[in-house]
Design an enzyme around this catalytic site. Structure first.
Site, PDB file in Angstrom:
ATOM      1  N   ASP A  48       0.845  -1.197   0.000  1.00  0.00           N
ATOM      2  CA  ASP A  48       0.000   0.000   0.000  1.00  0.00           C
ATOM      3  C   ASP A  48       0.884   1.253   0.000  1.00  0.00           C
ATOM      4  O   ASP A  48       1.548   1.551   0.986  1.00  0.00           O
ATOM      5  CB  ASP A  48      -0.888   0.002   1.255  1.00  0.00           C
ATOM      6  CG  ASP A  48      -1.869   1.169   1.237  1.00  0.00           C
ATOM      7  OD1 ASP A  48      -2.954   1.014   0.649  1.00  0.00           O
ATOM      8  OD2 ASP A  48      -1.537   2.244   1.777  1.00  0.00           O
ATOM      9  N   TYR A  53       3.179   9.758  -0.585  1.00  0.00           N
ATOM     10  CA  TYR A  53       4.247   9.175   0.244  1.00  0.00           C
ATOM     11  C   TYR A  53       5.630   9.371  -0.393  1.00  0.00           C
ATOM     12  O   TYR A  53       6.651   9.175   0.264  1.00  0.00           O
ATOM     13  CB  TYR A  53       4.042   7.665   0.493  1.00  0.00           C
ATOM     14  CG  TYR A  53       2.749   7.284   1.169  1.00  0.00           C
ATOM     15  CD1 TYR A  53       1.922   8.233   1.768  1.00  0.00           C
ATOM     16  CD2 TYR A  53       2.334   5.955   1.216  1.00  0.00           C
ATOM     17  CE1 TYR A  53       0.733   7.871   2.377  1.00  0.00           C
ATOM     18  CE2 TYR A  53       1.149   5.591   1.837  1.00  0.00           C
ATOM     19  CZ  TYR A  53       0.346   6.549   2.405  1.00  0.00           C
ATOM     20  OH  TYR A  53      -0.836   6.182   3.011  1.00  0.00           O
ATOM     21  N   LYS A  78      -2.557   5.932  -4.441  1.00  0.00           N
ATOM     22  CA  LYS A  78      -3.639   6.884  -4.160  1.00  0.00           C
ATOM     23  C   LYS A  78      -3.361   8.224  -4.824  1.00  0.00           C
ATOM     24  O   LYS A  78      -2.195   8.647  -4.899  1.00  0.00           O
ATOM     25  CB  LYS A  78      -3.792   7.084  -2.646  1.00  0.00           C
ATOM     26  CG  LYS A  78      -3.687   5.803  -1.845  1.00  0.00           C
ATOM     27  CD  LYS A  78      -3.954   5.974  -0.365  1.00  0.00           C
ATOM     28  CE  LYS A  78      -3.597   4.698   0.387  1.00  0.00           C
ATOM     29  NZ  LYS A  78      -2.180   4.609   0.791  1.00  0.00           N
ATOM     30  N   HIS A 111      -7.332   9.693  -2.195  1.00  0.00           N
ATOM     31  CA  HIS A 111      -6.692   9.607  -0.874  1.00  0.00           C
ATOM     32  C   HIS A 111      -7.543  10.267   0.223  1.00  0.00           C
ATOM     33  O   HIS A 111      -7.665   9.715   1.323  1.00  0.00           O
ATOM     34  CB  HIS A 111      -5.309  10.256  -0.958  1.00  0.00           C
ATOM     35  CG  HIS A 111      -4.327   9.761   0.058  1.00  0.00           C
ATOM     36  ND1 HIS A 111      -2.982   9.696  -0.169  1.00  0.00           N
ATOM     37  CD2 HIS A 111      -4.498   9.313   1.328  1.00  0.00           C
ATOM     38  CE1 HIS A 111      -2.372   9.227   0.903  1.00  0.00           C
ATOM     39  NE2 HIS A 111      -3.265   8.992   1.830  1.00  0.00           N
TER      40      HIS A 111
HETATM   41  N1  LIG Z   1      -5.158   6.465   3.584  1.00  0.00           N
HETATM   42  C1  LIG Z   1      -4.599   7.171   4.536  1.00  0.00           C
HETATM   43  O1  LIG Z   1      -4.918   8.359   4.728  1.00  0.00           O
HETATM   44  C2  LIG Z   1      -3.569   6.534   5.408  1.00  0.00           C
HETATM   45  C3  LIG Z   1      -3.122   7.191   6.569  1.00  0.00           C
HETATM   46  C4  LIG Z   1      -2.174   6.551   7.369  1.00  0.00           C
HETATM   47  C5  LIG Z   1      -1.692   5.291   7.011  1.00  0.00           C
HETATM   48  N2  LIG Z   1      -2.136   4.696   5.851  1.00  0.00           N
HETATM   49  C6  LIG Z   1      -1.627   3.359   5.418  1.00  0.00           C
HETATM   50  O2  LIG Z   1      -1.658   2.457   6.518  1.00  0.00           O
HETATM   51  C7  LIG Z   1      -0.335   1.938   6.723  1.00  0.00           C
HETATM   52  C8  LIG Z   1      -0.122   1.618   8.193  1.00  0.00           C
HETATM   53  O3  LIG Z   1      -0.368   2.752   8.996  1.00  0.00           O
HETATM   54  P1  LIG Z   1       0.783   3.586   9.743  1.00  0.00           P
HETATM   55  O4  LIG Z   1       2.041   3.448   8.987  1.00  0.00           O
HETATM   56  O5  LIG Z   1       0.248   4.954   9.950  1.00  0.00           O
HETATM   57  O6  LIG Z   1       0.860   2.952  11.190  1.00  0.00           O
HETATM   58  P2  LIG Z   1       0.891   1.492  11.851  1.00  0.00           P
HETATM   59  O7  LIG Z   1       1.112   0.443  10.838  1.00  0.00           O
HETATM   60  O8  LIG Z   1      -0.310   1.419  12.737  1.00  0.00           O
HETATM   61  O9  LIG Z   1       2.157   1.620  12.814  1.00  0.00           O
HETATM   62  C9  LIG Z   1       3.481   1.806  12.319  1.00  0.00           C
HETATM   63  C10 LIG Z   1       4.397   2.083  13.514  1.00  0.00           C
HETATM   64  O10 LIG Z   1       4.368   0.980  14.420  1.00  0.00           O
HETATM   65  C11 LIG Z   1       5.679   0.441  14.558  1.00  0.00           C
HETATM   66  N3  LIG Z   1       5.511  -1.023  14.502  1.00  0.00           N
HETATM   67  C12 LIG Z   1       5.171  -1.776  13.439  1.00  0.00           C
HETATM   68  N4  LIG Z   1       5.098  -3.065  13.763  1.00  0.00           N
HETATM   69  C13 LIG Z   1       5.392  -3.159  15.082  1.00  0.00           C
HETATM   70  C14 LIG Z   1       5.488  -4.234  15.971  1.00  0.00           C
HETATM   71  N5  LIG Z   1       5.264  -5.490  15.573  1.00  0.00           N
HETATM   72  N6  LIG Z   1       5.826  -3.956  17.271  1.00  0.00           N
HETATM   73  C15 LIG Z   1       6.048  -2.694  17.678  1.00  0.00           C
HETATM   74  N7  LIG Z   1       5.966  -1.622  16.854  1.00  0.00           N
HETATM   75  C16 LIG Z   1       5.647  -1.859  15.564  1.00  0.00           C
HETATM   76  C17 LIG Z   1       6.492   0.970  13.400  1.00  0.00           C
HETATM   77  O11 LIG Z   1       7.840   1.156  13.789  1.00  0.00           O
HETATM   78  P3  LIG Z   1       9.142   0.746  12.891  1.00  0.00           P
HETATM   79  O12 LIG Z   1       8.855   1.110  11.472  1.00  0.00           O
HETATM   80  O13 LIG Z   1      10.218   1.588  13.503  1.00  0.00           O
HETATM   81  O14 LIG Z   1       9.363  -0.723  13.095  1.00  0.00           O
HETATM   82  C18 LIG Z   1       5.823   2.309  13.139  1.00  0.00           C
HETATM   83  O15 LIG Z   1       6.343   3.291  14.035  1.00  0.00           O
HETATM   84  C19 LIG Z   1       0.549   3.051   6.163  1.00  0.00           C
HETATM   85  O16 LIG Z   1       1.885   2.638   5.951  1.00  0.00           O
HETATM   86  C20 LIG Z   1      -0.200   3.413   4.916  1.00  0.00           C
HETATM   87  O17 LIG Z   1       0.032   2.444   3.919  1.00  0.00           O
HETATM   88  C21 LIG Z   1      -3.072   5.298   5.072  1.00  0.00           C
END
Ligand SMILES: NC(=O)c1ccc[n+]([C@@H]2O[C@H](COP(=O)([O-])OP(=O)(O)OC[C@H]3O[C@@H](n4cnc5c(N)ncnc54)[C@H](OP(=O)(O)O)[C@@H]3O)[C@@H](O)[C@H]2O)c1
Length: 284
Positions: A48, A53, A78, A111
């Site tokens: 994704d 990004y 997106k 998006h």
């Molecule tokens: N459509 C939208 O508006 C929108 C908005 C936000 C996100 N997204 C999508 O959703 C995806 C995921 O959301 P996100 O990146 O915001 O947050 P997330 O996946 O909820 O959390 C990522 C964070 O958690 C840490 N982490 C990951 N796995 C872990 C584990 N097993 N144990 C402990 N910590 C862990 C990562 O650290 P490290 O990287 O340091 O390991 C990073 O700091 C995004 O990458 C994107 O593709 C979309």
């Protein structure tokens, strides 16, 4: 122990999507190809990304050098908030394909709805996505951060029902109203920030359940999502976590554990990201 395999879920247009993917928001372009390559080695088959990004090119590079056929990896991107006007949206999609160096995309999303921008018109933007799908350049089309009112407007004014709505969902913000609309109208929910960027992992309830089932807090929360039927793509640049987050299909949470996590919902107060009704960010 049951083998760990990621289910494919059917979209309303007949295509399928792997329920677990890998998100690349806030991964620096210089680190993206390595992280995506690691994810593909582990077995992820769904990535994704987004124009905003800034790492589409590196995602494409990792997919192309993985040794996998293009058709084996489901890639989402997106539309940037800067390009909602129809002509801009067409050009932006071409640029996304050019960055990825793909001849088709699996899923393209608007998006953000940006209801306070572009005279509140996201319908003409959506019609461009319909056109791209008709042309075969994108297999499935959907939206992100759409509230119920925005989805209702598309239902009235547009032809194609979005295949997915990618919205903020995690134990502190279950976003039930928007999820329920999706369920009732055959729009799959994709849960972004599924572990609330790490903020739910110290929650005592999550920690207790993790101890009870012998898994990590992240695995428990990701498992909660998939048992609710949502699609998730946790982000990590830490190789051990990329692997840990993939191991969620060889155990299950019982109803009591699901209910305890359901009980953590704080409603609007639990939202970590912007509210889509007012979010109006336009990139420079
Ligand atoms: N459509 C939208 O508006 C929108 C908005 C936000 C996100 N997204 C999508 O959703 C995806 C995921 O959301 P996100 O990146 O915001 O947050 P997330 O996946 O909820 O959390 C990522 C964070 O958690 C840490 N982490 C990951 N796995 C872990 C584990 N097993 N144990 C402990 N910590 C862990 C990562 O650290 P490290 O990287 O340091 O390991 C990073 O700091 C995004 O990458 C994107 O593709 C979309």
């Amino acid at each position: 122990m049951a083998p760990n395999s990621v289910p494919d879920i059917s979209l309303n247009d007949g295509n399928t999507i792997p329920q677990l993917g890998f998100g690349v928001f806030q991964i620096e372009p210089k680190d993206t190809a390595q992280a995506v390559s690691r994810a593909l080695e582990i077995g992820y088959r769904h990535i994704d990304t987004a124009e905003m990004y800034g790492n589409e090119a590196e995602v494409g590079q990792a997919v192309r050098t993985s040794g996998l056929d293009r058709g084996e990896v489901f890639v989402t991107s997106k539309l940037s908030n800067a390009f909602h006007r129809p002509d801009d949206a067409r050009k932006a999609f071409e640029s996304t394909l050019a960055e990825l160096k793909f001849d088709y995309l699996d899923l393209f999303l608007i998006h953000w709805p940006l209801p306070t921008r572009y005279d509140g018109d996201f319908v003409s933007t959506w019609r461009v996505l319909e056109e791209l799908q008709r042309d075969g350049r994108v297999r499935s089309i959907g939206v992100s951060n759409f509230q119920v009112a925005h989805l209702e407007r598309l239902a009235t004014e547009a032809e194609v029902t979005p295949a997915v709505n990618q919205i903020e969902v995690h134990p502190y913000f279950a976003n039930e109203e928007v999820r329920a609309y999706g369920k009732a109208h055959n729009i799959l929910t994709e849960a972004w920030s599924p572990i609330a960027q790490g903020k739910v992992l110290d929650d005592p309830t999550v920690v207790d359940i993790a101890e009870e089932v012998g898994r990590t807090p992240a695995q428990v929360v990701l498992r909660w999502h998939v048992q609710r039927g949502d699609i998730v793509f946790p982000k990590s640049t830490t190789p051990s976590r990329i692997e840990e987050n993939f191991q969620i299909f060889d155990f299950a949470l019982d109803d009591a554990a699901m209910d305890r996590i359901n009980g953590l919902d704080k409603g609007e107060a639990g939202r970590q990201g912007p509210n889509p009704d007012t979010f109006d960010y336009l990139p420079e």
